[in-house]
Design an enzyme around this catalytic site. Structure first.
Site, PDB file in Angstrom:
ATOM      1  N   ASP A 160      44.236 -30.298 -52.218  1.00 37.34           N
ATOM      2  CA  ASP A 160      42.894 -30.305 -52.814  1.00 37.34           C
ATOM      3  C   ASP A 160      42.441 -28.882 -53.137  1.00 37.34           C
ATOM      4  OD1 ASP A 160      42.413 -29.517 -50.209  1.00 37.34           O
ATOM      5  OD2 ASP A 160      40.975 -31.114 -49.761  1.00 37.34           O
ATOM      6  N   SER A 161      43.323 -27.901 -52.851  1.00 37.87           N
ATOM      7  CA  SER A 161      43.095 -26.544 -53.363  1.00 37.87           C
ATOM      8  C   SER A 161      42.981 -26.575 -54.886  1.00 37.87           C
ATOM      9  CB  SER A 161      44.245 -25.620 -52.942  1.00 37.87           C
ATOM     10  OG  SER A 161      45.489 -26.176 -53.284  1.00 37.87           O
ATOM     11  N   ASP A 202      46.921 -34.492 -50.603  1.00 37.22           N
ATOM     12  CA  ASP A 202      45.727 -34.405 -49.757  1.00 37.22           C
ATOM     13  C   ASP A 202      44.810 -35.607 -49.951  1.00 37.22           C
ATOM     14  OD1 ASP A 202      45.528 -32.194 -48.041  1.00 37.22           O
ATOM     15  OD2 ASP A 202      45.149 -30.839 -49.726  1.00 37.22           O
ATOM     16  N   LYS A 234      48.019 -36.131 -46.444  1.00 38.63           N
ATOM     17  CA  LYS A 234      47.614 -35.086 -45.490  1.00 38.63           C
ATOM     18  C   LYS A 234      46.119 -35.211 -45.206  1.00 38.63           C
ATOM     19  CE  LYS A 234      47.592 -30.477 -46.606  1.00 38.63           C
ATOM     20  NZ  LYS A 234      46.164 -30.117 -46.509  1.00 38.63           N
ATOM     21  N   GLU A 240      42.843 -33.519 -42.790  1.00 41.60           N
ATOM     22  CA  GLU A 240      42.401 -32.345 -42.020  1.00 41.60           C
ATOM     23  C   GLU A 240      41.614 -32.792 -40.796  1.00 41.60           C
ATOM     24  OE1 GLU A 240      40.211 -29.629 -44.484  1.00 41.60           O
ATOM     25  OE2 GLU A 240      41.792 -29.528 -45.993  1.00 41.60           O
ATOM     26  N   GLU A 262      47.125 -23.742 -40.563  1.00 42.75           N
ATOM     27  CA  GLU A 262      46.623 -22.730 -41.508  1.00 42.75           C
ATOM     28  C   GLU A 262      45.804 -21.660 -40.786  1.00 42.75           C
ATOM     29  OE1 GLU A 262      44.774 -24.374 -45.000  1.00 42.75           O
ATOM     30  OE2 GLU A 262      44.082 -22.410 -45.692  1.00 42.75           O
TER      31      GLU A 262
HETATM   32  O1  KIV Z   1      45.011 -27.804 -50.397  1.00 43.73           O
HETATM   33  C1  KIV Z   1      45.958 -27.041 -50.142  1.00 43.73           C
HETATM   34  O2  KIV Z   1      46.559 -26.424 -51.015  1.00 43.73           O
HETATM   35  C2  KIV Z   1      46.349 -26.897 -48.748  1.00 43.73           C
HETATM   36  C3  KIV Z   1      47.276 -25.778 -48.423  1.00 43.73           C
HETATM   37  C4  KIV Z   1      46.494 -24.522 -48.336  1.00 43.73           C
HETATM   38  C5  KIV Z   1      48.070 -26.026 -47.200  1.00 43.73           C
HETATM   39  O3  KIV Z   1      45.918 -27.628 -47.911  1.00 43.73           O
END
Ligand code: KIV
EC number: 2.1.2.11
Length: 264
Positions: free
Chosen positions: A45-46, A84, A112, A114, A181
């Site tokens: 989600d970056s 994510d 993924k 968090e 992270e």
């Molecule tokens: O969203 C993302 O790119 C991430 C990485 C920084 C691990 O979670």
């Protein structure tokens, strides 16, 4: 060639063979990354920041991740792709199931999430329903407003112990992979040694099983705003493909991350 699976990552951990992962958001880059030796890609989600221009990951939706997962999968059919789950899309079981299913239908091999021990029931429910889960601990960007900024996590002894307990709880609940992270090297080493599942670090030193970078940081696109733990591989290689190969080789040989990319 066969698809990369979580079994390969587990085997690499057992063999102490380090591996490089990277974020990817489109088919051109996922193809290029795969061709240069990257077998594990995250549709992170970056993308809220790198692709959409927001100042956090919070505005990203499941539809956004679905769109980019489809693109990345088309470019790298044999990669292990994890995607994510966006902010507040795993708050209730019903919502979690439907949003995770969207990501898996789009081509993700794993989702993924968090968060720590409080997510263990969610991880268990997803795993029981055939959705493999990657945990994400340390600096979890969806919690930026709780942390009050993007800060190193796990520096005090009690925070470090809590993070280790969280990691063990996620593994116990069925998580098959963990991203750590922005935590001190010593803590990342402790967690990596304590878990039997592979641990992928970002800003967590070189003791983890794998490394991941946001592609924009690894290729110098972020420029001066890149975090301390990243390295611009394009700056030294001068060629996109060579830069990706150098990243892969330096991770595999334990040369990246170096001391200057690590926190204590
Ligand atoms: O969203 C993302 O790119 C991430 C990485 C920084 C691990 O979670």
């Amino acid at each position: 060639m066969k698809p990369t699976t979580i079994s390969h990552l587990r085997q690499w951990k057992q063999e102490q063979r380090k591996f490089a992962a990277i974020t990817a958001y489109d088919a051109s880059f996922s193809r290029l990354f795969f061709e240069q030796g990257i077998r594990v890609m995250l549709v992170g989600d970056s993308l809220g920041m790198t692709v959409q221009g927001h100042d956090s990951t919070l505005p990203v939706t499941t539809s956004d991740i679905v769109y980019h997962t489809r693109c990345v999968r088309r470019g790298a059919p044999l990669a292990l792709i994890f995607s994510d789950m966006s902010f507040m899309t795993y708050a209730t079981p019903e919502q979690t199931f439907s949003q995770a299913a969207e990501l898996m239908r789009a081509g993700a091999n794993m989702v993924k999430l968090e968060g720590g021990s409080w997510l263990a029931p969610t991880v268990k429910m997803l795993t029981e329903r055939a959705v493999p889960v990657c945990g994400h601990l340390g600096l979890t960007p969806q919690s930026v407003n709780i942390f009050g900024g993007y800060k190193i996590q796990g520096r005090s002894e009690s925070d470090a112990n809590q993070l280790l307990a969280d990691a063990l709880a996620l593994e116990e609940a069925g998580a098959q992979l963990l991203v750590l992270e922005c935590v001190p090297v010593a803590l990342a080493k402790r967690v990596t040694e304590a878990l039997s599942i592979p641990v992928i670090g970002i800003g967590a030193g070189n003791a983890t099983d794998g490394q991941i970078l946001v592609m924009h940081d690894a290729l110098g696109i972020t420029g001066d705003a890149a975090p301390k733990f990243a390295r611009d591989f394009l700056a030294t290689s001068g060629d996109l493909r060579a830069a990706v190969r150098t990243y892969v080789q330096d991770v595999e040989q334990g040369l990246f991350p170096a001391e200057e990319h690590s926190f204590h």
